[in-house]
Motif scaffolding. Sequence first.
Motif, PDB file in Angstrom:
ATOM      1  N   CYS A 612       0.835  -1.203   0.000  1.00 34.90           N
ATOM      2  CA  CYS A 612       0.000   0.000   0.000  1.00 34.90           C
ATOM      3  C   CYS A 612       0.870   1.254   0.000  1.00 34.90           C
ATOM      4  O   CYS A 612       0.618   2.204  -0.748  1.00 34.90           O
ATOM      5  N   VAL A 613       1.895   1.257   0.843  1.00 35.17           N
ATOM      6  CA  VAL A 613       2.788   2.418   0.896  1.00 35.17           C
ATOM      7  C   VAL A 613       3.440   2.624  -0.476  1.00 35.17           C
ATOM      8  O   VAL A 613       3.523   3.743  -0.988  1.00 35.17           O
ATOM      9  N   ASN A 614       3.845   1.503  -1.112  1.00 38.22           N
ATOM     10  CA  ASN A 614       4.454   1.609  -2.449  1.00 38.22           C
ATOM     11  C   ASN A 614       3.490   2.179  -3.470  1.00 38.22           C
ATOM     12  O   ASN A 614       3.869   2.979  -4.319  1.00 38.22           O
ATOM     13  N   LEU A 615       2.232   1.732  -3.406  1.00 39.54           N
ATOM     14  CA  LEU A 615       1.240   2.229  -4.370  1.00 39.54           C
ATOM     15  C   LEU A 615       1.064   3.738  -4.226  1.00 39.54           C
ATOM     16  O   LEU A 615       0.986   4.465  -5.219  1.00 39.54           O
ATOM     17  N   VAL A 616       1.020   4.209  -2.976  1.00 38.09           N
ATOM     18  CA  VAL A 616       0.862   5.652  -2.754  1.00 38.09           C
ATOM     19  C   VAL A 616       2.079   6.385  -3.310  1.00 38.09           C
ATOM     20  O   VAL A 616       1.962   7.373  -4.040  1.00 38.09           O
ATOM     21  N   GLN A 617       3.273   5.842  -2.992  1.00 38.80           N
ATOM     22  CA  GLN A 617       4.519   6.491  -3.411  1.00 38.80           C
ATOM     23  C   GLN A 617       4.621   6.549  -4.945  1.00 38.80           C
ATOM     24  O   GLN A 617       4.948   7.586  -5.523  1.00 38.80           O
ATOM     25  N   LYS A 618       4.313   5.428  -5.582  1.00 37.32           N
ATOM     26  CA  LYS A 618       4.372   5.349  -7.054  1.00 37.32           C
ATOM     27  C   LYS A 618       3.438   6.369  -7.692  1.00 37.32           C
ATOM     28  O   LYS A 618       3.792   7.057  -8.643  1.00 37.32           O
TER      29      LYS A 618
END
Length: 890
Positions: A612-618
């Motif tokens: 989830c954190v990666n999706l937000v960052q991306k």
Amino acid sequence: MECQWKPDEQGLQQILHLLKESQSPDTSTQRSVQQKLEQLNQYPDFNNYLIFVLTKLKTEDEPTRSLSGLILKNNVKAHYQNFPNGVSDFIKNECLQNIGDSSPLIRATVGILITTIASKGELQNWPELLPKLCLLLDSEDYNTCEGAFGALQKICEDSAEILDSDMLDRPLNVMIPKFLQFFKHSSPKIRSHAIACVNQFIISRTQALMLHIDPFIENLFALAGDEEPEVRKNVCRALVMLLEVRLDRLLPHMHNIIEYMLQRTQDQDENVALEACEFWLTLAEQPVCKEVLCGHLPKLIPVLVNGMKYSEIDIILLKGDVEEDEAIPDNEQDIRPRFHRSRTVAQQHEGGDSIEEEDDEDDLDDDETISDWNLRKCSAAALDVLANVFRDDLLLHILPLLKELLFHPEWLIKESGILVLGAIAEGCMQGMIPYLPELIPHLVQCLSDKKALVRSITCWTLSRYAHWVVSQPPDIYLKPLMTELLKRILDSNKRVQEAACSAFATLEEEACTELVPYLAYILDTLVFAFGKYQHKNLLILYDAIGTLADSVGHHLNKPEYIEMLMPPLIQKWNQLKDEDKDLFPLLECLSSVATALQSGFLPYCEPVYQRCVNLVQKTLAQAVLHQTQPEFYEAPDKDFMIVALDLLSGLAEGLGGNIEQLVARSNILTLMYECMQDKMPEVRQSSFALLGDLTKACFQHVKPCIANLMPILGTNLNPELISVCNNATWAIGEISIQMGSEMQPYVPMVLQQLVEIINRPNTPKTLLENTAITIGRLGYVCPQEVAPMLQQFIRPWCTSLRNIRDNEEKDSAFRGICTMITVNPGGVVQVRHVILTDVSLSASTIENDPLYDYGCMLHTQNQVGDENWRHFSDQFPLPLKERLAAFYGV
């Protein structure tokens, strides 16, 4: 002026060759033609060639000429402002010269081209266009008249607003009377164009039309029996719109209009019937509906019921004869884009959860694969709204029909009866109750009908009666219904799987913890469906699992359930790529599951949290690239980020303090700070929900950022965006409880807006409640700062919290009010009848801590004087008065 431009023969042949090639079925050929045509746009007179092929090359075949015009139309859309003057003049001139071409296809293409130029803001720069088109209407030549009317109809559709503005010197004052003259024209096509043009101006109540409203209505009545279906359709459409905007003018003729619409709803032409059927939907919204329609019900109801049968075409399109199709992969075009509904934080009411934004998922019937709207759906929707108007009075006319339909040997008729039964469920529920003990078991039997279309509609209809089923002894109705519905979830027909899954989700919402005894059996079925479903139904299955988790909550947190449910979910999670939109429903589902499983989700939380954190960052990174270099990077789909934020909220809520290490090891707070400033309201809405949940779960990580976060929350207290404002308000309340007196410097950033919101008329309940609680909490931690405003919010504050269940939030808010009254007793003196009755805490809380609250009240009594106190305490409910008397002798 006639332009002197002439094409170069070689160039002309090259363009003709390209136009021919682009009609090739081979996609790679089409692609290379596309590129060559794009390159030709560099030549200033390329568009002259295109118009030349369309209007002058009469020897070429029509599809090639028309295609040339459509390519030109696309160029006008994309680059019109860069056309040299000579080119645009040549094109405009050629269009007007050739609007009467002998070919209907070419006329239509020229019409589309004219409209496209007009909609590029060119109506002002092409002053001769409208007068010229209106003049051509009077041409003796049919083709010219028809072509001009076709173009005018498209202009009226595309540019209705600007036609009625001062910019153009109000051409409608001339155009509308002109159009009305053509209602009596000998050609049906022209009559149809004329009505369609005028129809564009009904809904906006355009002045020029309102001046001629009576002749318009007279002319409509004169065309009522027209032999041309297109004309009848436009007459019906006009009457439906007039019903909305000029009911006063139709009322004197209402009896005849209703009789007419009854005939048209049975028109041989399905398009006319559908247009007429809309009339009943619109009439149901008018206050006069009951009065004008009650005498016509005996005729109308059978007509609507009859319209609810599948037509032959429906059955072919629905592959109604294909019973088993579960192994056939889905056609990707059939899968509708799903829209994620962002997280909104709501208070618990006496009657359970409530969120303002209504769910429309209960919409009539489930045939969204056929043309989205047809006579069957419209008739069913009309019956549904009329049932809500007439309530049980409708049953008089429906019950005799239902008896015949529901037990009919022919499946088509039986199926329509089941749809009727579902359509009246909401409006006629009270009157239906005596029949349900017989009908529900009959419907449960229909769930195993041999026709898939009967099984699927039965799922839907049963879901409409789920509320009643759940209110009865479970063994008699709920258990058999659930058993059969679960079998249908594993049906061999995809449409039935889909209907059963949706119906089961509705049943889950109604039954909530009633389902706990059957959880093992339910999970067994849902997990088995994972291996069975094709793409489209898999998405609905996620929804059914998420709803189950929402409905049974922590009862799901048992090792044996977790072992059944989590492996298939995590397997899908690992298969899906970050770009796959199937992540949306899966993330939503996992969010519900994480909230329900609480600590049971711990073994799965790390990879889920990380992703989830990666999706937000991306998504944020992609947005920055798009902003800085839009020509190289496209805008990201922010739904990925919204859904990820919502799942993080679910994790924080479910895991509580256990999420602390994950937060500590990630940059989520930095990312959340970015999201809180996003342009898109839904992103902000979800980031505020996450902020509130992280504040509750691990405030130590949020606290260092408060100075940066609070000003953003303050600027988002804008009630125009209900859900954003709601979540920001809730987060402020959670933060103030954690900050205590350190909240002091931030009160001025938010208090004034909160007081304005609570005093606003028509504010939705959820927002009012959250605002009241947050004001109370701010007053609890910073009474000196908030108490001076007491009299500005005390009255709406009391009414807002009337129906909320007692919980920590209400408790802290109430204590806040008591503390503020102590600081500023004068703030309540003016409010003689403060409705503290409504918020007097329930007996349980009183027993826990009576001294605190009533100490406050006594203090208030001393401060406000006996006379005022009597007015004040008169409002208390009896048990509270008795308790005060017992405890304090008051």
